[in-house]
Design a protein around this motif. Structure first.
Motif: not given
Ligand SMILES: Nc1ncnc2c1ncn2[C@@H]1O[C@H](COP(=O)(O)OP(=O)(O)OP(=O)(O)O)[C@@H](O)[C@H]1O
Ligand SMILES: [Mg+2]
Length: 485
Positions: A228-253
């Motif tokens: 259901a998700l694009t590759e990038t979105l799926l990766e973020g959804e599964l593994f989370g992200h660091k603040k600033g990893a991409f535009t819109g990543a305003v906090q660690d998640q």
């Protein structure tokens, strides 16, 4: 005194009006002063007002000061009690002062400072006591709320566990007996599981049953649809992200895998993942670690992976669409779900289950289904498997005005054998009510469209529409509100 605070109340009791007047003058600047000339009058005031301190003369007719204060102790224990006595009386009163738990005694005649200091201390004691009681009340309220919530959680958990117990996987066919054995074995182990089967055969149901029967059942079961998700979105959804990893990543998640620590992650449609994401998933299984997008260090995670696919995964490996190492890692335990057409003996049971489920949720109660209808439904190909069966039965229930389902309730295109492979739905233009093939619909969507159709037919006359639907007018209005109509 703090000007914003409501002054506390002091009750002065003496049979000599001149003493009461002196006390009032001394105290009224800081406190709300009540006066009484005898015990009864004093008790009346205490009945009507919250009194912080009672200042009572010992020598009064009818009721002595000690007698009054002992009554106050029993009736209004929070009021701090002070007795005014002549110097000569004190000795004889010691015992009674103890019985009345009197805070202080003040000798007559008193020094104004001594009296005001004593009142201040008494007021402080009253306030401290009041604060303790308030906190105790709040604490008890919170403790009760916590206990209630805990009870509710236990109840909800047991309901979920019941919903995904093996008993809720309906089957009598020998093909499914084998599946049940596999679910049991998978529940006892902590290995990765691959669930394979056509669309609608119950892959997610099986994954949940394994989780809720495993030792991880008290932790989360989180499902993600890899298609259901694009590759990038799926990766973020599964593994989370660091603040600033991409535009819109305003906090660690943190991602879904970290969120499910201790529990199970269900990777639905695993064949839809890219080769690079497959490498990361392999690391989750092999090394039990993940890296949030934008971070350099790995984090340890303890999750169990259950994956599902409706494709032949080995074929995908041969076509180089799927990593072989991941395939073998996933395939430690394999549950292959048979298509519904290969276990037709389950169909009547499933229909019964679907009807019961509907009856429990709605006011409309279906009591039975005819043998002809059952025979027909049992003979169909059911390319969409149990999901499709569920859709059709629910649709039949919505459309029937009776308490019994019969062969004429089976949608035309199904009855004539031309069963569409995709999920059927209907168009709701005012004149006709034709079934057409389109995307799957939820029960709410189906119901919404049907109500719309009936309303169009009755020129929006709700009473008439309700009659046609076999509902009470109020029920129809409630349903329409719930469905946003
Ligand atoms: N044996 C069963 N007993 C009762 N209900 C079942 C059974 N198998 C499937 N179902 C029900 O059928 C529906 C489809 O099941 P599920 O979503 O698990 O299928 P799926 O294989 O994951 O489908 P898809 O491939 O479309 O995602 C669900 O509502 C599920 O509760
Ligand atoms: Mg599914």
């Amino acid at each position: 005194m703090n000007a914003q605070r409501v002054p506390l109340s002091i009750l002065c009791v003496d049979d000599e009006p001149s003493i009461l007047s002196v006390l009032r003058k001394l105290l009224e600047e800081d406190y709300n002063v009540y006066t009484a000339s005898n015990g009864l009058e004093a008790l009346n005031i205490l009945n009507d007002h919250e009194i912080a301190v009672a200042l009572v003369d010992q020598k009064m007719p009818n009721m002595t000061g000690i007698e009054l204060l002992t009554k106050i102790k029993d009736l209004y224990p929070n009021t701090v009690r002070i007795i005014l006595t002549a110097h000569t009386e004190v000795h004889d009163l010691v015992d009674s002062i103890n019985v009345g738990e009197i805070f202080r005694h003040i000798n007559k005649p008193w020094e104004p400072d001594v009296l005001t200091d004593c009142i201040r201390e008494a007021v402080l004691k009253f306030e401290q006591h009041r604060a303790i009681i308030k906190h105790k009340d709040e604490y008890e309220k919170l403790a009760t709320e916590k206990a209630n919530l805990e009870r509710e959680i236990v109840l909800l958990k047991s309901e979920i566990e019941k919903e995904y117990s093996l008993d809720n996987i309906i089957s009598i066919s020998p093909e499914m007996n084998n599946v049940r054995r596999l679910i049991n074995a998978a529940s006892l182990s902590d290995e990765t599981v691959l669930v394979q089967g056509e669309s609608g055969t119950g892959k997610e149901l099986v994954a949940r049953a394994i989780h809720y029967n495993s030792k991880r059942h008290h932790k989360k079961f989180l499902a993600v649809d890899c298609g259901a998700l694009t590759e990038t979105l799926l990766e973020g959804e599964l593994f989370g992200h660091k603040k600033g990893a991409f535009t819109g990543a305003v906090q660690d998640q943190k991602g879904l895998i970290e969120d499910a620590v201790g529990g199970t992650v269900f990777l639905d449609e695993i064949s839809n993942t890219s080769l690079s994401l497959q490498a990361k998933l392999l690391r989750v299984i092999q090394e039990k670690e993940i890296r949030r997008v934008g971070e350099t260090q790995y984090r340890q995670v303890d999750v169990r992976i259950i994956a599902a696919t409706n494709k032949d995964l080995l074929e995908e490996v041969q076509k180089s669409n799927f990593r072989m190492d991941l395939y073998y890692r996933l395939n430690v335990l394999n549950v292959q779900l048979p298509a519904l057409r290969d276990r037709r003996s389950d169909i009547p049971l499933l229909i019964n289950h679907i009807i019961n489920e509907y009856n429990q949720k709605s006011e409309k109660k279906i009591k039975s289904i005819s043998r002809e209808a059952l025979n027909l439904l049992s003979s169909l190909p059911w390319n969409g498997n149990i999901r499709e069966l569920k859709n059709i039965i629910n649709r039949m229930i919505i459309f029937t005005h009776a308490e019994h389902l019969d062969i004429h309730d089976v949608p035309d295109e199904i009855r004539t054998g031309g069963l569409p492979t995709a999920q059927p739905s209907f168009s709701s233009d005012a004149g006709s009510f034709n079934f057409s093939v389109s995307a799957p619909k939820t029960m709410d969507e189906l119901e919404k469209e049907y109500i719309r159709f009936i309303l169009a037919k009755t020129s929006s006359n709700k009473a008439e529409a309700a009659k046609l639907l076999g509902l009470k007018r109020t029920t129809l209005i409630m349903r329409m509100k719930k469905l946003g109509l």
